[in-house]
Design a protein around this motif. Structure first.
Motif, short mmCIF file in Angstrom:
data_model
loop_
_atom_site.label_atom_id
_atom_site.label_comp_id
_atom_site.label_asym_id
_atom_site.label_seq_id
_atom_site.Cartn_x
_atom_site.Cartn_y
_atom_site.Cartn_z
N SER A 101 -3.43 -8.73 3.34
CA SER A 101 -3.96 -9.19 2.05
C SER A 101 -5.23 -8.44 1.68
N LEU A 102 -6.05 -8.10 2.68
CA LEU A 102 -7.25 -7.32 2.41
C LEU A 102 -6.90 -5.90 1.98
N VAL A 103 -5.90 -5.31 2.67
CA VAL A 103 -5.49 -3.94 2.35
C VAL A 103 -4.89 -3.88 0.95
N SER A 104 -4.04 -4.86 0.63
CA SER A 104 -3.36 -4.84 -0.66
C SER A 104 -4.35 -4.96 -1.82
N GLY A 105 -5.45 -5.63 -1.60
CA GLY A 105 -6.36 -5.86 -2.70
C GLY A 105 -7.49 -4.87 -2.83
N SER A 106 -7.66 -3.99 -1.84
CA SER A 106 -8.83 -3.12 -1.86
C SER A 106 -8.51 -1.63 -1.82
N ILE A 107 -7.47 -1.22 -1.10
CA ILE A 107 -7.15 0.20 -0.99
C ILE A 107 -5.67 0.41 -1.26
N ALA A 108 -5.34 1.67 -1.53
CA ALA A 108 -3.93 2.02 -1.76
C ALA A 108 -3.14 1.89 -0.47
N ILE A 109 -1.92 1.36 -0.56
CA ILE A 109 -1.08 1.15 0.62
C ILE A 109 -0.78 2.47 1.33
N GLY A 110 -0.77 3.56 0.58
CA GLY A 110 -0.45 4.86 1.17
C GLY A 110 -1.44 5.31 2.23
N PHE A 111 -2.65 4.75 2.23
CA PHE A 111 -3.65 5.12 3.24
C PHE A 111 -3.43 4.39 4.56
N LEU A 112 -2.51 3.43 4.59
CA LEU A 112 -2.34 2.58 5.76
C LEU A 112 -1.97 3.37 7.04
N PRO A 113 -0.96 4.27 7.02
CA PRO A 113 -0.62 4.99 8.26
C PRO A 113 -1.78 5.81 8.82
N VAL A 114 -2.48 6.56 7.99
CA VAL A 114 -3.56 7.39 8.49
C VAL A 114 -4.73 6.54 8.99
N MET A 115 -4.97 5.39 8.35
CA MET A 115 -6.02 4.48 8.82
C MET A 115 -5.68 3.92 10.20
N LEU A 116 -4.43 3.53 10.41
CA LEU A 116 -4.00 3.01 11.71
C LEU A 116 -4.05 4.11 12.77
N PHE A 117 -3.72 5.33 12.39
CA PHE A 117 -3.78 6.46 13.32
C PHE A 117 -5.21 6.68 13.81
#
Length: 261
Positions: free
Chosen positions: A118-134
């Motif tokens: 819910s924090l990710v969906s409301g603040s940053i683009a979902i496309g950044f999720l893989p590189v952030m987790l990496f």
């Protein structure tokens, strides 16, 4: 001094056969309980990995004990002493995994993944999720010195975030966690694999760490760009292409020219 090759090969063979057999057996039991027909793929999908590993490990341990004592080259007292040293050397890794499993249960009960998604969906683009987790997994593994502990902590969180944010990114997110954890563990000066590598090569430990960092960072940077592309395009082929292009560019950029004499 008069060791036998069979004493090395047989316990490993028993470990592999025992573990795989128990995976099929526990998976078949799960299929039977659910009323589904047996298949190898279905058995592996529904297997109980923990039980399989314990049974395979115990079978290998018993085999190794019998091989060692039957050779009559070491006494029972010497074997028990070596067994105690083996437990001591693995205790740290087992402790990390134990606490990781404990944290996983807490994370699941608290629905941490849903909250973070819910924090990710409301603040940053979902496309950044893989590189952030990496990047996060790499930093965590570098700090703790264990990739398995990072797997245990980050994989459930990453899966929950991806499922709630964008199910299409589930596999890229899981891949990013595993790749980042292995990268951080490979670079960490407190990692058991790093320590064993320098010890086996008979070189200074810190020298080994500092000389491998440039190569690891080259691959990590290229991979981060690839995960960024995958996150926004959801195309594995484009991610591979971007990684390759960036890696070639960095190699050409940092390539040392031969000095003239």
């Amino acid at each position: 001094k008069q060791g036998r090759v069979i004493d090395l090969i047989l316990p490993i063979f028993v470990l592999i056969i025992g573990t795989i057999s128990m995976m099929i057996y526990t998976g078949a039991q799960s299929l039977t309980t659910d009323g589904q027909p047996f298949s190898i793929l279905g058995a592996f999908e529904n297997t109980v990995v923990g039980t399989s590993l314990v049974v395979g490990g115990l079978a290998a341990l018993i085999t190794a004990t019998l091989c060692a004592l039957s050779s009559k080259q070491i006494s029972l007292k010497e074997y028990v002493s070596a067994y105690a040293l083996g437990i001591k050397s693995m205790f740290g890794a087992i402790l990390v995994l134990f606490f990781a499993w404990t944290i996983n249960t807490i994370v699941s009960d608290m629905h941490t993944g849903k909250y973070l998604s819910s924090l990710v969906s409301g603040s940053i683009a979902i496309g950044f999720l893989p590189v952030m987790l990496f990047i996060l997994s790499a930093v965590m593994a570098f700090s703790t010195g264990t990739s398995w502990g990072t797997f245990g902590i980050m994989l459930p969180i990453a899966a929950s975030i991806a499922v709630n944010a964008d199910p299409a990114l589930l596999l890229p997110c899981l891949s990013a966690v595993m790749a980042g954890a292995v990268c951080g563990d490979h670079c960490s000066p407190i990692s058991d694999t790093t320590i064993l590598s320098s010890t086996g090569a008979s070189c200074n430990h810190i020298d080994h760490v500092t000389t491998q960092l440039p190569y690891a960072m080259l691959v990590a940077t290229s991979s981060a760009v690839g995960y960024l592309v995958v996150g926004f395009t959801q195309s594995g082929w484009l991610g591979f292409l971007a990684t390759g292009v960036v890696m070639i560019g960095l190699i050409l950029l940092f390539k040392k020219r031969p000095t003239k004499t």
